[in-house]
Design a protein around this motif. Structure first.
Motif, mmCIF file in Angstrom:
data_model
loop_
_atom_site.group_PDB
_atom_site.id
_atom_site.type_symbol
_atom_site.label_atom_id
_atom_site.label_comp_id
_atom_site.label_asym_id
_atom_site.label_seq_id
_atom_site.Cartn_x
_atom_site.Cartn_y
_atom_site.Cartn_z
ATOM 1 N N LYS A 96 4.969 6.602 -8.852
ATOM 2 C CA LYS A 96 5.630 7.291 -7.748
ATOM 3 C C LYS A 96 4.610 8.203 -7.065
ATOM 4 N N PRO A 97 4.205 7.898 -5.821
ATOM 5 C CA PRO A 97 3.140 8.675 -5.167
ATOM 6 C C PRO A 97 3.654 10.003 -4.615
ATOM 7 N N SER A 98 3.932 10.943 -5.504
ATOM 8 C CA SER A 98 4.593 12.194 -5.138
ATOM 9 C C SER A 98 3.627 13.353 -4.959
ATOM 10 N N ASN A 99 2.353 13.168 -5.293
ATOM 11 C CA ASN A 99 1.348 14.186 -5.007
ATOM 12 C C ASN A 99 0.052 13.477 -4.634
ATOM 13 N N ASN A 100 -0.945 14.239 -4.239
ATOM 14 C CA ASN A 100 -2.154 13.629 -3.692
ATOM 15 C C ASN A 100 -2.881 12.738 -4.697
ATOM 16 N N LYS A 101 -2.947 13.156 -5.958
ATOM 17 C CA LYS A 101 -3.613 12.334 -6.971
ATOM 18 C C LYS A 101 -2.907 10.993 -7.130
ATOM 19 N N LEU A 102 -1.590 11.014 -7.119
ATOM 20 C CA LEU A 102 -0.830 9.775 -7.314
ATOM 21 C C LEU A 102 -0.846 8.896 -6.069
ATOM 22 N N ILE A 103 -0.950 9.515 -4.894
ATOM 23 C CA ILE A 103 -1.121 8.715 -3.671
ATOM 24 C C ILE A 103 -2.433 7.945 -3.750
ATOM 25 N N ASP A 104 -3.506 8.646 -4.114
ATOM 26 C CA ASP A 104 -4.797 7.964 -4.238
ATOM 27 C C ASP A 104 -4.748 6.871 -5.301
ATOM 28 N N ARG A 105 -4.053 7.144 -6.414
ATOM 29 C CA ARG A 105 -3.958 6.138 -7.475
ATOM 30 C C ARG A 105 -3.257 4.881 -6.955
ATOM 31 N N ALA A 106 -2.165 5.064 -6.219
ATOM 32 C CA ALA A 106 -1.444 3.914 -5.686
ATOM 33 C C ALA A 106 -2.312 3.131 -4.701
ATOM 34 N N VAL A 107 -3.024 3.842 -3.839
ATOM 35 C CA VAL A 107 -3.922 3.181 -2.884
ATOM 36 C C VAL A 107 -4.998 2.400 -3.631
ATOM 37 N N ARG A 108 -5.537 3.012 -4.670
ATOM 38 C CA ARG A 108 -6.603 2.359 -5.450
ATOM 39 C C ARG A 108 -6.097 1.072 -6.096
ATOM 40 N N TYR A 109 -4.881 1.111 -6.641
ATOM 41 C CA TYR A 109 -4.337 -0.072 -7.301
ATOM 42 C C TYR A 109 -4.063 -1.189 -6.294
ATOM 43 N N VAL A 110 -3.573 -0.818 -5.118
ATOM 44 C CA VAL A 110 -3.350 -1.826 -4.081
ATOM 45 C C VAL A 110 -4.672 -2.513 -3.729
ATOM 46 N N ARG A 111 -5.698 -1.722 -3.526
ATOM 47 C CA ARG A 111 -7.004 -2.289 -3.149
ATOM 48 C C ARG A 111 -7.566 -3.158 -4.273
ATOM 49 N N LEU A 112 -7.433 -2.683 -5.518
ATOM 50 C CA LEU A 112 -7.959 -3.438 -6.662
ATOM 51 C C LEU A 112 -7.249 -4.784 -6.799
ATOM 52 N N LEU A 113 -5.920 -4.772 -6.729
ATOM 53 C CA LEU A 113 -5.166 -6.018 -6.881
ATOM 54 C C LEU A 113 -5.417 -6.957 -5.708
ATOM 55 N N ALA A 114 -5.547 -6.397 -4.512
ATOM 56 C CA ALA A 114 -5.845 -7.231 -3.347
ATOM 57 C C ALA A 114 -7.210 -7.894 -3.487
ATOM 58 N N GLN A 115 -8.175 -7.126 -3.980
ATOM 59 C CA GLN A 115 -9.519 -7.694 -4.159
ATOM 60 C C GLN A 115 -9.523 -8.786 -5.218
ATOM 61 N N ARG A 116 -8.761 -8.577 -6.307
ATOM 62 C CA ARG A 116 -8.704 -9.589 -7.369
ATOM 63 C C ARG A 116 -8.103 -10.901 -6.863
ATOM 64 N N ARG A 117 -7.156 -10.782 -5.955
ATOM 65 C CA ARG A 117 -6.437 -11.986 -5.527
ATOM 66 C C ARG A 117 -7.005 -12.632 -4.270
ATOM 67 N N THR A 118 -7.760 -11.871 -3.464
ATOM 68 C CA THR A 118 -8.294 -12.433 -2.218
ATOM 69 C C THR A 118 -9.813 -12.436 -2.164
ATOM 70 N N GLY A 119 -10.442 -11.676 -3.064
ATOM 71 C CA GLY A 119 -11.899 -11.567 -3.030
ATOM 72 C C GLY A 119 -12.396 -10.566 -2.013
ATOM 73 N N LYS A 120 -11.473 -9.909 -1.290
ATOM 74 C CA LYS A 120 -11.863 -8.927 -0.276
ATOM 75 C C LYS A 120 -11.224 -7.577 -0.576
ATOM 76 N N LEU A 121 -11.987 -6.502 -0.382
ATOM 77 C CA LEU A 121 -11.485 -5.150 -0.615
ATOM 78 C C LEU A 121 -11.006 -4.565 0.706
ATOM 79 N N PRO A 122 -9.694 -4.359 0.874
ATOM 80 C CA PRO A 122 -9.198 -3.827 2.155
ATOM 81 C C PRO A 122 -9.615 -2.371 2.361
#
Length: 509
Positions: free
Chosen positions: A449-475
């Motif tokens: 739950k991205p309820s503070n700045n640290k958790l917002i960054d964590r969620a963004v990081r996970y989105v980018r990591l999973l996207a890179q794993r599945r597409t080969g590109k880092l958004p």
């Protein structure tokens, strides 16, 4: 300026992916799949992570003797010991105070042990958003509790970068010549690079630092697990041995022996059964008289970790019911239940700007007394509620849940060690229940739950990591951040922000 712009202005202060506590543990990269296919093996993996963390803790435990001496000297001089944290470390701080009041930890006058967490006592059972990001709130709560020269603050932050805790610590260093202690779980060399606020603390000679870094968590970033365990153990062991400080470090090896002996395999049917209960739309009441503070901590922390509905306000008939709820059936009403749990009157924040989320009136609307059962039947339209009871007499701990029963032999084990053992076991239990229900992917908190700045960054990081794993590109970071805020505004309770943002990117998991 919109919320995404506001975050992007300060985002570099919260990009913490390089920290050990935010990294992925190599033992558990397929934990979510294992939780569904082989629960026994998943328990084994999490147990191995706990044992490894405790071994690392043992190698760093020598300074516990100095912490024990600081506690002893403070109390002998007639001063008070304060404890503070945020989120999981706030709950462990309150737990230490409760253990002192219960006699689990030895203090002559428990009134001189004062714990507080970001958001006040209500945050024990409900995550209060944004408090973590405000150092001035930490300083203000400390001062309003009467902290003066000669008092000692023991501050805990799993990551070592929490602004609230740093604010309290720096203010304590200004107010008292009794230098505060700052406990954390990431290497200094990592912290000084990623957070200027952490560097200030590490380089401040008026603050004692105790680095208890134990590597990655079993679920990436879930510091309610190994990090909060070693921090709680460190403070508790120092209290246990305030009169013989040289013996405090040895308690770590004792705990390691207890944990190694109890591998947690008995949890398998409990995990499978509780997951099945939620899967069919039923609910669970957790109860414990002896271990209440430890049980309520775990049940509370499931909501922010896995984006579950939190314990509901009883004065809000529209609030959805939480999957599991802590219950004190022997208490007649909300106030009595709060007093019985904390072993004192609750402390709330009556500041005009936060009273509506952290004040006494709000706290009184959260009820886990005997009255809860009837109210839940109305709220859930007579849905099934099962009882999960963890208690036991002298020398034992007993788990009972809907016909399942297991007894753990605690003969010769100190009561504080028993609470730590329970914490480890119930953390494994709840994590794997959520794994069976798909509430994380691999070992990534996709439902964070991205309820503070640290958790917002964590969620963004996970989105980018999973996207890179599945597409080969880092958004790009900014693009993902803006999409995440758009998805957060539309998010319904129980939806996975990381996966929703991935879908908005056009990436299929």
């Amino acid at each position: 300026m919109n919320a995404a712009d506001e975050f992007l202005k300060v985002a570099t202060d919260y990009q913490l992916g390089a920290l050990d506590t935010e990294s992925q543990h190599p033992f558990t990269t397929s934990l979510s799949q294992m939780a569904r296919s082989d629960v026994g093996e998943a328990v084994k993996l999490m147990h191995q992570v706990d044992v490894l963390a405790l071994r690392q803790f043992a190698a760093k435990s020598a300074p516990l003797a100095d912490l024990a001496r600081a506690i002893a000297a403070t109390l002998a001089a007639g001063h008070r010991v304060f404890l503070c944290g945020c989120g999981a470390t706030g709950r462990l701080s309150l737990s230490i105070e409760v253990f002192c009041r219960m006699g689990v930890l030895p203090v002559t006058d428990p009134e001189r042990i004062v714990a507080f967490m970001a958001g006040g006592d209500l945050a024990l059972i409900k995550a209060i958003e944004t408090f973590e990001d405000h150092p001035e709130y930490g300083a203000r709560q400390l001062e309003e509790l009467g902290f003066i020269n000669g008092d000692l603050l023991i501050a805990t932050t799993e990551g070592g970068e929490t602004p609230f805790v740093i604010g309290a610590t720096e203010r304590a260093a200004e107010l008292s010549t009794n230098h505060p202690w700052f406990l954390y779980c990431n290497p200094d060399e990592q912290l000084v690079k990623v957070a200027a606020r952490s560097r200030r603390v590490i380089e401040n000679p008026a603050i004692h630092k105790l680095n208890l870094s134990v590597g990655a968590m079993a679920v990436s970033g879930s510091t309610r697990l190994q990090a909060s365990t070693v921090l709680m153990a460190a403070i508790g062991f120092a209290f246990m041995h305030q009169h013989d400080p040289e013996h405090a470090p040895g308690e770590v090896l004792q705990l390691l022996r207890h944990v190694a002996h109890c591998d947690g395999q008995f949890l398998v049917p409990f995990i499978e059964h509780e997951a099945a209960v939620y899967d069919r739309g039923a609910y669970v009441f957790y109860s414990s008289a002896r271990f209440g503070i430890t049980v309520v901590t775990d049940t509370t922390e499931r909501a922010p970790t896995f984006s579950l509905v939190p314990f509901e306000k009883q004065d809000d008939p529209a609030a959805p019911a939480s999957w599991c709820h802590f219950l004190m059936p022997e208490q007649p009403g909300a106030r009595a239940a709060w007093q019985a749990l904390l072993h004192r009157e609750p402390r709330t924040l009556e500041w005009p700007d936060v009273r509506h989320v952290a004040g006494a009136e709000v706290l009184a609307s959260y009820d886990f007394s005997a009255q809860l059962a009837a109210r839940r039947q109305i709220r859930t339209h007579q849905a099934e509620h099962l009882q999960f009871h963890i208690d036991g007499g002298a020398g034992e701990m007993v788990w009972e849940f809907d016909g399942l029963k297991h007894q753990i032999d605690l003969t010769g084990i100190h009561e504080f060690h028993a609470h730590l053992l329970l914490k480890l076991l119930i953390n494994i239990h709840s994590t794997l229940v959520m794994g069976r229900l798909g509430r994380y992917l691999d070992n990534l908190m996709t439902y964070v739950k991205p309820s503070n700045n640290k958790l917002i960054d964590r969620a963004v990081r996970y989105v980018r990591l999973l996207a890179q794993r599945r597409t080969g590109k880092l958004p790009p970071y900014e693009k993902v951040t803006r999409l995440l805020f758009e998805e957060r505004d539309k998010l319904q309770p129980g939806e996975p922000i990381v996966l929703k943002t991935l879908a908005a990117l056009g990436v299929t998991v």
